[in-house]
Design a protein around this motif. Structure first.
Motif, PDB file in Angstrom:
ATOM      1  N   UNK A 139       0.804  -1.218   0.000  1.00  0.00           N
ATOM      2  CA  UNK A 139       0.000   0.000   0.000  1.00  0.00           C
ATOM      3  C   UNK A 139       0.831   1.259   0.000  1.00  0.00           C
ATOM      4  N   UNK A 140       0.173   2.379  -0.356  1.00  0.00           N
ATOM      5  CA  UNK A 140       0.890   3.632  -0.569  1.00  0.00           C
ATOM      6  C   UNK A 140       0.761   4.625   0.565  1.00  0.00           C
ATOM      7  N   UNK A 141       0.060   4.269   1.647  1.00  0.00           N
ATOM      8  CA  UNK A 141      -0.090   5.214   2.751  1.00  0.00           C
ATOM      9  C   UNK A 141       0.579   4.675   4.005  1.00  0.00           C
ATOM     10  N   UNK A 142       0.930   5.577   4.901  1.00  0.00           N
ATOM     11  CA  UNK A 142       1.562   5.225   6.162  1.00  0.00           C
ATOM     12  C   UNK A 142       1.275   6.332   7.157  1.00  0.00           C
ATOM     13  N   UNK A 143       1.676   6.150   8.381  1.00  0.00           N
ATOM     14  CA  UNK A 143       1.508   7.207   9.371  1.00  0.00           C
ATOM     15  C   UNK A 143       2.304   8.436   8.950  1.00  0.00           C
ATOM     16  N   UNK A 144       1.743   9.621   9.199  1.00  0.00           N
ATOM     17  CA  UNK A 144       2.435  10.851   8.827  1.00  0.00           C
ATOM     18  C   UNK A 144       3.807  10.908   9.483  1.00  0.00           C
ATOM     19  N   UNK A 145       4.813  11.264   8.669  1.00  0.00           N
ATOM     20  CA  UNK A 145       6.202  11.315   9.130  1.00  0.00           C
ATOM     21  C   UNK A 145       6.837  12.603   8.632  1.00  0.00           C
ATOM     22  N   UNK A 187       4.560  21.182   3.291  1.00  0.00           N
ATOM     23  CA  UNK A 187       4.053  20.899   4.625  1.00  0.00           C
ATOM     24  C   UNK A 187       5.182  20.284   5.457  1.00  0.00           C
ATOM     25  N   UNK A 188       4.969  20.139   6.738  1.00  0.00           N
ATOM     26  CA  UNK A 188       6.041  19.662   7.618  1.00  0.00           C
ATOM     27  C   UNK A 188       6.016  18.151   7.819  1.00  0.00           C
ATOM     28  N   UNK A 189       4.885  17.509   7.544  1.00  0.00           N
ATOM     29  CA  UNK A 189       4.803  16.044   7.613  1.00  0.00           C
ATOM     30  C   UNK A 189       4.063  15.543   6.385  1.00  0.00           C
ATOM     31  N   UNK A 190       4.254  14.272   6.075  1.00  0.00           N
ATOM     32  CA  UNK A 190       3.572  13.673   4.936  1.00  0.00           C
ATOM     33  C   UNK A 190       3.217  12.222   5.221  1.00  0.00           C
ATOM     34  N   UNK A 191       2.172  11.733   4.540  1.00  0.00           N
ATOM     35  CA  UNK A 191       1.700  10.376   4.793  1.00  0.00           C
ATOM     36  C   UNK A 191       1.905   9.415   3.644  1.00  0.00           C
ATOM     37  N   UNK A 192       2.744   9.804   2.655  1.00  0.00           N
ATOM     38  CA  UNK A 192       3.040   8.907   1.541  1.00  0.00           C
ATOM     39  C   UNK A 192       4.460   8.367   1.685  1.00  0.00           C
ATOM     40  N   UNK A 193       4.729   7.171   1.136  1.00  0.00           N
ATOM     41  CA  UNK A 193       6.082   6.601   1.221  1.00  0.00           C
ATOM     42  C   UNK A 193       7.125   7.526   0.588  1.00  0.00           C
TER      43      UNK A 193
END
Length: 334
Positions: free
Chosen positions: A240-246, A269-275
């Motif tokens: 999958x292509x989503x993960x916890x925001x990092x 932005x300061x965080x992102x949720x994609x690999x």
């Protein structure tokens, strides 16, 4: 001392080194898209590393010097002129009061930087003058420049011997590629390191990047927040292509579910949720920033040690440039 806006460019903003120390609160950094050209312009007029400049995008507009100014223009070639005469780039130039500065459309690249001695003295928010219109942060009232704006500048240092009208320094930065991306059209080679989720991408894509064979086209909907890329072969993901925001930073290349990578830029932005597939080397972030819609970007994988060495080399060259400016100013004022 003031620079007056007679006709704003396509997207002209005030930018300094960025709004550092606030990312943990969700505040974007902002700052220049091409940090190398920004630093060179400031160095050429004797400014510090963080002085505010004008960032001109694609088409630069028309401006009037309301006082004698020393300026430098670096980055993309927007065919700058002073009172109709070509303005030399990559060197300091004295411009007398009443002069008209005019910028056309970019021949190569996307962003140009106009620095004035002493920097622009616009409003400060959270320790920075950088404009981030999405968050209404200054520069100039939190927006791109508009017709009628007046940008205050610092006074000329006491005892400084003026040059004649519209006089350029006798020396100049003859090899701008040492500080910025090569001014070539069509394709740009960008060095990058494996991102945090590198191993989640398919082996075919990883081998193509390692071999320097993986390319993307810069899409038209790219902006200061992120460059959207159309790859020759979309990367495939396991799990999958989503993960916890990092955490993300300038040059982080994320891959959303549609397989079309996004390279995060200055207003990210300061965080992102994609690999996170790749992290562009800081020294090459400006190379990508100067790419135009339709340009091809070829990624070349490097180790973190090489990325650090390239950055350190650039800092040494910038230090040399600052020394050269100080030496030239001493010779001039004898």
């Amino acid at each position: 001392m003031t620079l007056l806006v007679r006709k704003p460019g396509l997207w002209t903003t005030v930018q300094d080194g960025g709004r550092r120390g606030w990312q943990r609160y969700g505040v974007p950094v902002g700052g220049p898209m091409d940090a190398a050209s920004f630093a060179a312009a400031n160095a050429l007029v004797g400014n510090g590393d963080d002085a505010a400049v004008m960032e001109l995008t694609f088409a630069g507009g028309i401006y009037e010097a309301a006082a004698d100014l020393t300026i430098a223009v670096c980055g993309a070639d927007l065919s700058p002129t002073v009172d109709g005469e070509p303005l030399p780039m990559w060197r300091p130039v004295d411009v007398p009061a009443g002069s008209e500065l005019r910028f056309g459309s970019a021949r190569v690249g996307r962003y140009a930087y106009l620095a004035v001695a002493g920097g622009f003295r616009t409003a400060v928010a959270l320790g920075s003058r950088s404009t981030v219109p999405r968050d209404a942060l200054p520069g100039a009232s939190g927006r791109p420049l508009a017709d009628g704006d007046a940008l205050p500048t610092a006074p000329v240092a006491a005892g400084r011997r003026p040059r004649g009208p519209y006089e350029a320094a006798s020396w100049f930065l003859g090899e701008p590629w040492r500080f910025s991306a090569p001014a070539v059209a069509g394709e740009r080679v960008v060095r990058a390191m494996p991102g945090a989720e590198w191993e989640r991408f398919d082996a075919v894509t990883r081998r193509a990047i390692e071999a320097g064979e993986w390319t993307c086209v810069v899409r038209a909907e790219s902006d200061r927040m992120g460059y959207r890329l159309r790859p020759v072969r979309p990367p495939q993901l396991a799990g999958g292509a989503s993960l916890l925001s990092s955490a993300v930073t300038f040059g982080t290349v994320q891959v959303p579910p549609d397989g079309q990578p996004i390279a995060l830029m200055a207003d990210r932005q300061t965080t992102g949720g994609y690999p996170r597939m790749l992290q562009i080397a800081a020294a090459d972030a400006g190379c990508l920033a100067q790419a135009r819609p339709g340009d091809v970007v070829r990624f070349r994988l490097i180790a973190p040690e090489e990325a650090s060495a390239v950055w350190i080399e650039r800092m040494h060259r910038l230090r040399w440039l600052r020394y050269r400016v100080r030496w030239a100013e001493r010779e001039r004022n004898r």
